[in-house]
Design a protein around this motif. Structure first.
Motif, PDB file in Angstrom:
ATOM      1  N   VAL A  45       2.790  18.400  -3.450  1.00  0.00           N
ATOM      2  CA  VAL A  45       1.628  18.087  -4.289  1.00  0.00           C
ATOM      3  C   VAL A  45       2.000  18.327  -5.746  1.00  0.00           C
ATOM      4  CG1 VAL A  45      -0.765  18.646  -4.818  1.00  0.00           C
ATOM      5  CG2 VAL A  45       0.026  18.673  -2.442  1.00  0.00           C
ATOM      6  N   ALA A 424      -2.894  20.847   0.822  1.00  0.00           N
ATOM      7  CA  ALA A 424      -1.788  19.883   0.852  1.00  0.00           C
ATOM      8  C   ALA A 424      -1.916  18.894   2.007  1.00  0.00           C
ATOM      9  CB  ALA A 424      -0.458  20.626   0.947  1.00  0.00           C
ATOM     10  N   GLU A 427      -4.095  15.642   0.224  1.00  0.00           N
ATOM     11  CA  GLU A 427      -3.954  15.902  -1.209  1.00  0.00           C
ATOM     12  C   GLU A 427      -5.153  15.371  -2.004  1.00  0.00           C
ATOM     13  OE1 GLU A 427      -0.890  14.629  -4.806  1.00  0.00           O
ATOM     14  OE2 GLU A 427      -0.239  14.562  -2.717  1.00  0.00           O
TER      15      GLU A 427
END
Length: 597
Positions: A45, A424, A427
């Motif tokens: 990310v 994550a 995202e």
């Protein structure tokens, strides 16, 4: 800061502001925020930003000195995560969230090894393993450490790791309001503390890692501009619930000093780390009696923090205190070289004040140190508002009625990892702040801030700030009583009336920053007192003089929600531990202090 509009009024055109679009905004740059950012970055990310009120690496984490827990078994191989969880539940008087406790305990051996791999300078045994020491109320030597500067070393390691990963960071930014419709997070607003520029962050998710609320008391272990209740107050204002706010840990050993001595007075209440007692430090009253023999003959100075703090308070109250209103902490029976190696920061601090820790005792007394309560979150750290997360000292659930020493740093690492991994998985990307929220929330709030700046008034900001702290120490401190709590709530209401009459400087001034802190503190302080009034028993760090027994019916959590402009009290039940942790509880592991001797 929801009452600002009523107090200050709104006038003029909306000030200019800068919009920043970001997928994940992390508010708070201590260990919890840094570990979240690291996890996000390690999982690919990139659309994230960490913001802090201070310069990079300058966070309250650095003041956590004694150590960080994890069942590595360096000295005691029989220790494991289930016993760590059992000790945490015991210390929390069984109103912890058992799922969160077990998540922390399971993770911590790996988190400590990870820090080691990233270069943290742990103290080590002769054969090179991560060393571990005794800490209060822990069954085994489980507290890993770096001398007595563990938090500082840990944060430095995390910051270096984040920099290696090119995690974006912005310093000297203060967030003053979150943008939500009470169901979903859309962003946050605040200002650049250097330039005074207004900022609007358009976000997909926000992680509150903004610390706790221990500095709402006038004797506390934090710096005055941190732990003012920012995180819980921001979340509550946005519509999230708070829990366990009545449980404030008063650490037994804050510095007790001559308040008239300018050199010493700045250290009043600052922590003398539990590591001093973990390495064998002893407590004596003014009569030279090692008084913990009366209160806890088996665990002595390493009993639970609430037990030791109340023992010290009783010694002082009954006239056996020192000249500066404390008791003596003495480790002079240890070799000077040992103290310099194991407690270097403490040795240096007192040496700078003309005291040799290896030759003479120091005066200590209880000090507000940690808020066990905070924001209600699920097992991934998310609040009931979609996209809003709270971790570290801002969240509730792990510590229950009293925190096990060494678990604060553990919680930051564990839930930073958990929340980062959860985010994550899908995202977040910046959405669009709806026009009605932009108008009703963001722009109106910028007007509030603009009106607050350069406000003329009859009350000094710092006088109002200190009034809150004094009221909380008197009415919501170590020992509580129903009528006194009511008087404290009345005092807070009177103090709130002064908000619109404070004399405040421009937006880049310290008085403006502290004026914002006053608003946060009032929210957190009221939540503490309302919860303390509701809990008609004594449990852990919450001690009622009018309800001295622990009541089984109160093995539940007190929650605070917004309703009709006020604080509504509710309760929630606690979940039982897993079978393996229950077995560890049933086994009855317990620290025996005399193993140190």
């Amino acid at each position: 800061m929801g009452f600002l509009a009523d107090q200050a009024g709104i006038s003029g055109d909306t000030p200019e502001y800068t919009q920043i679009d970001i997928g994940v905004l992390i508010i708070g740059a201590g260990a919890a925020g840094a570990r979240t950012a690291i996890e996000l970055s390690q999982q690919g990310v990139e659309d994230l930003l960490v913001i802090g009120k201070r310069s990079h690496g300058d966070a309250h984490t650095t003041w956590a000195r004694g150590g960080v827990n994890g069942a590595l078994g360096t000295h005691d191989p029989e220790d494991d995560w289930t016993i760590h969880a059992a000790d945490t539940l015991n210390e929390g008087h069984f109103i912890n969230d058992s799922d969160k406790v077990e998540a922390v305990a399971k993770q911590m051996p790996d988190r400590l090894r990870e820090l080691d791999e990233w270069g943290m300078e742990f103290s080590r045994t002769e054969d090179g393993n991560i060393d571990q020491r005794y800490f209060g109320a822990q069954s085994f030597r489980r507290t890993a450490f770096a001398g007595d500067h563990t938090g500082e070393s840990m944060l430095n390691t995390l910051v270096e790791r984040a920099q290696d990963l090119n995690v974006p960071y912005r310093e000297n930014v203060m967030i003053t309001k979150l943008l939500t419709d009470a169901n979903q997070i859309y962003g946050a607003v605040g200002f650049d503390m250097d330039t005074g520029d207004f900022l609007l962050f358009n976000t997909g998710a926000i992680v509150l890692a903004a610390g706790g609320y221990s500095a709402i008391y006038n004797r506390h272990s934090s710096r005055d501009d941190e732990n003012n209740g920012d995180g819980p107050a921001l979340a509550y204002d946005a519509g999230a619930s708070l829990m366990d706010m009545e449980f404030v840990q008063f650490h037994p050993t804050g510095m007790a000093v001559d308040e008239t001595d300018s050199e010493w007075s700045q250290w009043s209440g600052r922590l003398v780390t539990e590591a001093v007692r973990g390495e064998g430090g002893r407590l004596y009253n003014a009569n030279g009696e090692r008084f913990m023999e009366r209160y806890s003959p088996k665990q002595m100075e390493l009993d639970a923090r609430d037990v030791v703090a109340r023992a010290i308070a009783k010694e002082i109250e009954e006239g056996r205190g020192t000249e500066n209103g404390g008791v003596y902490l003495d480790i002079s029976h240890k070799e000077e070289e040992f103290i310099q190696e194991r407690l270097p920061r403490m040795y240096e601090r007192f040496a700078s004040l003309g005291v040799n820790l290896a030759k003479e005792p120091v005066e200590v007394a209880p000090t507000s140190h940690y808020g066990m309560g905070g924001v209600v979150v699920d097992n991934s750290g998310e609040t009931e508002i979609d996209g809003l997360y709270a971790i570290g000292e801002t969240m509730a659930g792990v510590h229950g009625a009293n925190r096990l020493g060494g678990n604060s740093l553990a919680e930051t690492l564990a839930f930073g990892t958990i929340t980062g991994a959860h985010l994550a998985e899908n995202e977040p990307t910046p959405g669009i702040v709806p026009s009605e929220i932009r108008q009703s929330e963001a722009k109106s709030h910028f007007n509030e801030l603009n009106t607050l700046a350069d406000q003329s008034g009859q009350h000094s900001v710092m006088d109002v700030y200190e009034e809150i702290q004094e009221a909380m120490w008197e009415h919501g401190g170590l020992l509580r009583e129903g009528e006194s709590i009511e008087r404290g709530l009345s005092k807070l209401s009177a103090i709130e009336e002064k908000f619109g009459q404070m004399d405040i400087g421009k937006i880049t001034s310290r008085t403006f920053e502290f004026a914002v802190d006053v608003a946060f503190m009032l929210t957190s302080a009221k939540a503490v007192l309302i919860s303390a009034q509701e809990r008609t028993e004594s449990r852990g760090a919450h001690h009622r003089l009018d309800y001295t027994d622990t009541a089984p019916k109160w093995q539940q959590n007190i929650c605070i929600q917004q309703e009709n402009g006020g604080m509504q009290v509710d309760t929630s039940s606690v979940s039982p531990p897993s079978k393996s942790v229950q077995e560890a509880l049933d086994a009855g592991y317990e620290l025996d202090y005399h193993q140190l001797e």
